[in-house]
Design a protein around this motif. Structure first.
Motif, PDB file in Angstrom:
ATOM      1  N   ILE A 109       1.765   0.690  10.337  1.00  0.00           N
ATOM      2  CA  ILE A 109       2.328  -0.187   9.298  1.00  0.00           C
ATOM      3  C   ILE A 109       2.148  -1.665   9.658  1.00  0.00           C
ATOM      4  CG2 ILE A 109       3.968   1.514   8.424  1.00  0.00           C
ATOM      5  CD1 ILE A 109       6.162   0.148  10.043  1.00  0.00           C
ATOM      6  N   ALA A 149       9.374  -0.499   5.153  1.00  0.00           N
ATOM      7  CA  ALA A 149       8.079   0.054   4.765  1.00  0.00           C
ATOM      8  C   ALA A 149       8.255   1.228   3.811  1.00  0.00           C
ATOM      9  CB  ALA A 149       7.303   0.484   6.010  1.00  0.00           C
ATOM     10  N   TYR A 150       9.249   2.091   4.090  1.00  0.00           N
ATOM     11  CA  TYR A 150       9.540   3.202   3.177  1.00  0.00           C
ATOM     12  C   TYR A 150       9.984   2.670   1.817  1.00  0.00           C
ATOM     13  CZ  TYR A 150       9.134   7.347   6.177  1.00  0.00           C
ATOM     14  OH  TYR A 150       8.651   8.377   6.950  1.00  0.00           O
ATOM     15  N   ASP A 163       9.342  -0.155   0.396  1.00  0.00           N
ATOM     16  CA  ASP A 163       8.241  -0.818  -0.306  1.00  0.00           C
ATOM     17  C   ASP A 163       7.313   0.184  -0.990  1.00  0.00           C
ATOM     18  OD1 ASP A 163       9.204  -3.252   0.470  1.00  0.00           O
ATOM     19  OD2 ASP A 163       7.759  -3.559   2.093  1.00  0.00           O
ATOM     20  N   VAL A 164       6.985   1.280  -0.285  1.00  0.00           N
ATOM     21  CA  VAL A 164       6.045   2.238  -0.877  1.00  0.00           C
ATOM     22  C   VAL A 164       6.739   3.161  -1.878  1.00  0.00           C
ATOM     23  CG1 VAL A 164       6.263   3.968   0.980  1.00  0.00           C
ATOM     24  CG2 VAL A 164       4.178   3.873  -0.390  1.00  0.00           C
ATOM     25  N   LYS A 178       7.247   2.162  -5.537  1.00  0.00           N
ATOM     26  CA  LYS A 178       6.097   2.244  -6.449  1.00  0.00           C
ATOM     27  C   LYS A 178       5.741   3.694  -6.806  1.00  0.00           C
ATOM     28  CE  LYS A 178       4.090  -1.990  -4.480  1.00  0.00           C
ATOM     29  NZ  LYS A 178       5.217  -2.260  -3.563  1.00  0.00           N
ATOM     30  N   MET A 179       6.514   4.656  -6.282  1.00  0.00           N
ATOM     31  CA  MET A 179       6.192   6.065  -6.475  1.00  0.00           C
ATOM     32  C   MET A 179       7.245   6.759  -7.336  1.00  0.00           C
ATOM     33  SD  MET A 179       4.935   7.017  -2.581  1.00  0.00           S
ATOM     34  CE  MET A 179       3.687   8.248  -2.972  1.00  0.00           C
ATOM     35  N   ASP A 191       7.103  14.689   1.124  1.00  0.00           N
ATOM     36  CA  ASP A 191       6.063  13.659   1.169  1.00  0.00           C
ATOM     37  C   ASP A 191       4.715  14.171   0.671  1.00  0.00           C
ATOM     38  OD1 ASP A 191       7.918  11.900   2.096  1.00  0.00           O
ATOM     39  OD2 ASP A 191       7.205  11.854   4.165  1.00  0.00           O
ATOM     40  N   ASN A 194       1.185  11.048  -6.974  1.00  0.00           N
ATOM     41  CA  ASN A 194       0.948   9.613  -7.086  1.00  0.00           C
ATOM     42  C   ASN A 194      -0.482   9.281  -6.668  1.00  0.00           C
ATOM     43  OD1 ASN A 194       3.815   8.192  -7.594  1.00  0.00           O
ATOM     44  ND2 ASN A 194       4.121   9.971  -6.270  1.00  0.00           N
ATOM     45  N   LEU A 226      -1.310   5.022  -2.676  1.00  0.00           N
ATOM     46  CA  LEU A 226       0.105   5.122  -2.330  1.00  0.00           C
ATOM     47  C   LEU A 226       0.356   6.279  -1.372  1.00  0.00           C
ATOM     48  CD1 LEU A 226       1.798   4.407  -5.781  1.00  0.00           C
ATOM     49  CD2 LEU A 226       1.866   2.960  -3.737  1.00  0.00           C
ATOM     50  N   ARG A 267      -0.512   5.089   2.051  1.00  0.00           N
ATOM     51  CA  ARG A 267       0.508   4.189   2.574  1.00  0.00           C
ATOM     52  C   ARG A 267       1.731   4.967   3.054  1.00  0.00           C
ATOM     53  NH1 ARG A 267       1.896  -0.574  -1.479  1.00  0.00           N
ATOM     54  NH2 ARG A 267       3.549  -0.796   0.076  1.00  0.00           N
ATOM     55  N   LEU A 268       2.125   5.976   2.282  1.00  0.00           N
ATOM     56  CA  LEU A 268       3.270   6.800   2.675  1.00  0.00           C
ATOM     57  C   LEU A 268       2.957   7.562   3.957  1.00  0.00           C
ATOM     58  CD1 LEU A 268       6.092   7.887   2.092  1.00  0.00           C
ATOM     59  CD2 LEU A 268       5.026   9.684   0.693  1.00  0.00           C
TER      60      LEU A 268
END
Length: 288
Positions: free
Chosen positions: A96, A120-121, A123-124, A127-128, A216, A223, A227, A230-231
């Motif tokens: 990250i 970080a979690y 932020d991503v 968007k999901m 996850d 998604n 994304l 990123r996850l």
């Protein structure tokens, strides 16, 4: 000048033999130095041979026996440990792109890592979205059925409370704060249970870790690929940093600092494979 002449004469005759026994900075030490770890001379040459081992042993003995010089050596050894901790922090959070801030160490550094992963979690996940579907439920049910019977109900009750009931309450779709809340609570439940000592709780924590992975995977499927990547990066950092946190609690006296030996113990404990096969091969996370 006379000494230099003698040295030159000896080197001309036995240079090859001398180079084989002379202490040298090892490849592993060079790698740590590149990562910003201020090794002591003894640490840098310890594994290069008998003389290197002798220098390291003398350094450690002097640290505990010689006034003033011993204090300087102890300070140098502590700086080395702090540098090692910071390098490990950077390795864990590399997915990250988080680097240890200058001057931060110990428990404060661990707190910075925890906050970075949480952000970080957020932020991503912001968007999901996650839509309820049968394959998702079946995958969670499969995790529960694979566990021992004494925790089957606990697994499904937790999954219902933290995921599926929330999906129903939100019309079959989680997004925004609702998604972040569900993911965060499941993650914290895993952390709490896996840090315990009770066998049943530990097994429940492992099963919920599997459900978190299913969660996850499902997010990744529903998604965009960007994304999902990123996850996955955040998941990688989270899993690796858990090992760092475990190592940092090995000693109540060290204020969050840890030795390479304590890190290695945490690495072995975190190896999920049967009979610790990854660790046996030297391939466990953070082991190298």
């Amino acid at each position: 000048l006379e000494s230099a002449a003698q040295t030159g004469a000896i080197s001309a005759v036995g240079g090859g033999a001398i180079s084989k026994v002379a202490p040298r900075v090892t490849a592993a030490a060079k790698d740590l130095i590149k990562r910003g770890v201020p090794l002591t001379p003894g640490q840098a040459v310890r594994d290069s041979g008998l003389i290197g081992q002798t220098i390291s042993a003398l350094e450690e003995k002097a640290a505990n026996t010689i006034p003033f010089i011993g204090e300087q050596i102890r300070n140098a050894l502590q700086r080395s440990k702090v540098g090692f901790n910071r390098a490990t922090f950077n390795e864990a959070l590399a997915p990250i792109k988080v680097v240890a801030p200058k001057g931060k160490e110990g428990r404060e550094l661990i707190g910075i890592g925890q906050d970075a992963i949480s952000k970080a979690y957020d932020d991503v996940l912001d968007k999901m979205s996650l839509t309820d579907d049968l394959p998702f439920y079946d995958a969670v049910l499969k995790v529960a059925n694979a566990a021992r019977r004494d925790i089957n109900d606990d697994i499904m009750d937790t999954a219902d409370e933290l995921i599926f009931n929330k999906l129903k309450d939100h019309g079959g779709k989680l997004e925004g704060n609702a998604l972040k809340d569900a993911h965060s609570k499941l993650r914290k439940a895993v952390q709490r249970l896996k840090r315990g000592t009770d066998d049943k709780q530990l097994r429940l924590g492992e099963s919920l870790q599997d459900i978190l992975s299913v969660f996850d995977v499902q997010l990744g499927k529903q998604n965009t690929a960007a994304l999902a990547k990123r996850l996955n990066d955040v998941d990688q950092a989270y899993g690796t940093f858990e090992i760092v946190q475990k190592a940092s609690t090995a000693s109540a006296k060290e204020a969050g600092d840890f030795t390479p030996g304590q890190l290695l113990t945490a690495v072995k404990a975190a190896d999920p494979t049967k009979r610790k096969s990854q660790f046996s091969r030297g391939e466990a996370r953070l082991q190298k």
